[in-house]
Design a protein around this motif. Structure first.
Motif, PDB file in Angstrom:
ATOM      1  N   ASP A 143       9.998  14.231 -40.136  1.00  0.00           N
ATOM      2  CA  ASP A 143       9.371  13.474 -41.073  1.00  0.00           C
ATOM      3  C   ASP A 143       7.838  13.741 -41.135  1.00  0.00           C
ATOM      4  O   ASP A 143       7.191  13.802 -40.039  1.00  0.00           O
ATOM      5  CB  ASP A 143       9.757  11.838 -40.804  1.00  0.00           C
ATOM      6  N   HIS A 182      11.045  11.976 -35.050  1.00  0.00           N
ATOM      7  CA  HIS A 182      11.414  11.244 -36.425  1.00  0.00           C
ATOM      8  C   HIS A 182      11.840  12.308 -37.244  1.00  0.00           C
ATOM      9  O   HIS A 182      11.200  13.045 -37.624  1.00  0.00           O
ATOM     10  CB  HIS A 182      10.323  10.378 -36.891  1.00  0.00           C
ATOM     11  N   LEU A 222      14.789  14.037 -40.297  1.00  0.00           N
ATOM     12  CA  LEU A 222      15.582  13.495 -41.443  1.00  0.00           C
ATOM     13  C   LEU A 222      16.599  14.510 -41.754  1.00  0.00           C
ATOM     14  O   LEU A 222      16.361  15.815 -41.638  1.00  0.00           O
ATOM     15  CB  LEU A 222      14.660  13.658 -42.667  1.00  0.00           C
ATOM     16  N   HIS A 233      17.452   8.870 -41.246  1.00  0.00           N
ATOM     17  CA  HIS A 233      16.464   9.013 -40.413  1.00  0.00           C
ATOM     18  C   HIS A 233      17.020   9.119 -39.032  1.00  0.00           C
ATOM     19  O   HIS A 233      17.748   8.030 -38.753  1.00  0.00           O
ATOM     20  CB  HIS A 233      15.463   7.795 -40.565  1.00  0.00           C
TER      21      HIS A 233
END
Length: 115
Positions: free
Chosen positions: A33, A41, A43, A104
């Motif tokens: 992300d 993090h 996606l 996520h």
């Protein structure tokens, strides 16, 4: 495979916009992300353009299963060892900002606390 020429995630899948890729196969693309809420993090996005979770039908069950089993494997590979959070924002009230289904996966200390 469905594609929306105006969708930023479709453009990332097509290679028109760069991303920091974590994983790719025939069904999904996974990347970091650009505005992380946690130390790790990522996606997970289907290559098939599905606007949101509301649009998912039974024909997408295997795809969502693939995404759900891929997330823990990738988080482990990225060094997340003490748990992580998965989130699929759906629609305006659900906080969805990009209308291409995406999951996520956030790991690290208290990833849901935005400082």
């Amino acid at each position: 495979m469905s594609h929306d020429p105006n969708c930023i995630f479709c453009k990332i899948v097509a290679g028109q916009i760069p991303s920091k890729k974590v994983y790719e196969d025939e069904q999904v693309l996974v990347f970091h992300d650009i505005h992380p809420w946690a130390p790790v993090h990522i996606l997970l996005i289907p290559k098939l353009h599905i606007p949101s979770l509301v649009e998912v039908t039974g024909e997408h069950a295997a795809l969502l299963g693939h995404m759900s089993t891929l997330a823990p494997r990738l988080m482990k590979e990225l060094g997340v060892t003490n748990g992580f959070r998965t989130v699929i924002n759906t629609g305006p009230d659900g906080g969805q900002e990009v209308y291409h289904l995406h999951m996520h996966a956030m790991g690290g200390p208290r990833p849901w606390l935005k400082g």
